[in-house]
Design a protein around this motif. Sequence first.
Motif, mmCIF file in Angstrom:
data_model
loop_
_atom_site.group_PDB
_atom_site.id
_atom_site.type_symbol
_atom_site.label_atom_id
_atom_site.label_comp_id
_atom_site.label_asym_id
_atom_site.label_seq_id
_atom_site.Cartn_x
_atom_site.Cartn_y
_atom_site.Cartn_z
ATOM 1 N N ASP A 40 32.879 45.621 37.920
ATOM 2 C CA ASP A 40 33.654 46.853 37.863
ATOM 3 C C ASP A 40 34.969 46.591 38.604
ATOM 4 O O ASP A 40 34.962 46.325 39.803
ATOM 5 N N ASN A 64 39.836 47.228 43.641
ATOM 6 C CA ASN A 64 38.447 47.178 44.065
ATOM 7 C C ASN A 64 37.721 46.262 43.078
ATOM 8 O O ASN A 64 37.512 46.630 41.935
ATOM 9 N N SER A 66 34.465 44.643 42.206
ATOM 10 C CA SER A 66 33.021 44.689 42.474
ATOM 11 C C SER A 66 32.280 43.971 41.368
ATOM 12 O O SER A 66 32.640 44.100 40.202
ATOM 13 N N ASP A 68 28.165 42.074 40.372
ATOM 14 C CA ASP A 68 26.837 41.587 40.718
ATOM 15 C C ASP A 68 26.575 40.343 39.882
ATOM 16 O O ASP A 68 26.269 40.443 38.693
ATOM 17 N N LYS A 112 26.494 39.666 45.143
ATOM 18 C CA LYS A 112 26.755 41.074 44.841
ATOM 19 C C LYS A 112 27.793 41.521 45.861
ATOM 20 O O LYS A 112 27.516 41.553 47.065
ATOM 21 N N SER A 114 31.757 43.646 46.792
ATOM 22 C CA SER A 114 32.767 44.652 46.507
ATOM 23 C C SER A 114 33.947 44.360 47.440
ATOM 24 O O SER A 114 33.819 44.493 48.646
ATOM 25 N N TYR A 115 35.023 43.870 46.858
ATOM 26 C CA TYR A 115 36.202 43.521 47.658
ATOM 27 C C TYR A 115 37.305 44.541 47.433
ATOM 28 O O TYR A 115 37.701 44.793 46.304
ATOM 29 N N HIS A 116 37.766 45.094 48.519
ATOM 30 C CA HIS A 116 38.898 46.006 48.493
ATOM 31 C C HIS A 116 40.086 45.135 48.871
ATOM 32 O O HIS A 116 40.233 44.752 50.028
#
Length: 167
Positions: A40, A64, A66, A68, A112, A114-116
């Motif tokens: 995502d 963002n 993200s 998995d 898994k 999620s990088y901002h």
Amino acid sequence: MHTYVYRLNVLLTEAITLLALMCAIASLSDKLNVASPSADIQVLHINWFHKQRNGNDEVSLTMNVSADLKSTFTWNTKQVFVFLAAEYETEKNYLNQISLWDAIIPSKEQAKFSYHTINKYRFTDQGNSLRGKKYNLTLHWHVMPKTGKMFSDRIVTTGHSLPEEYI
Ligand SMILES: *[C@@H]1O[C@H](CO)[C@@H](O)[C@H](O)[C@H]1NC(C)=O
Ligand SMILES: *[C@@H]1O[C@H](CO)[C@@H](O)[C@H](O)[C@H]1NC(C)=O
């Protein structure tokens, strides 16, 4: 003596056959592992968008990222290299691909994520205007195995576009 050598030979042959079989099963199980990764990618903010002094357009994005990718990891996976690319069409080129961000995923536990993040590499286009440009953000990954061939795949996210005006 003769029977001893003969027995050893049989034993060795059996061991080698077994080993070959185990290798075949292992490599097969690696191939049979059906990966079902998800991603995502969101553009949260356009930090700035302008024309550089040399005439090229440049944009800075906060995103963002993200995904998995856990299912890409098997016993045979050394690491996974991921990169996020902006992909768009211009009159000159059917596919322009600009790498914006990348990472090395060393283990399944870290697959898994999620990088901002803002774009790590410059999103700039040589000469062409990026104003109003529609683009895809594609997460590419390369699975680097401990043995065997590397393979790659990607997830495309569409529907992104840059503003008509500089910010
Ligand atoms: C980033 O995206 C993930 C997955 O869609 C979401 O759970 C998370 O809240 C988002 N973070 C931000 C800062 O938007
Ligand atoms: C963007 O993604 C769509 C859907 O996968 C594809 O049809 C299109 O060709 C892509 N555009 C570029 C420039 O790669």
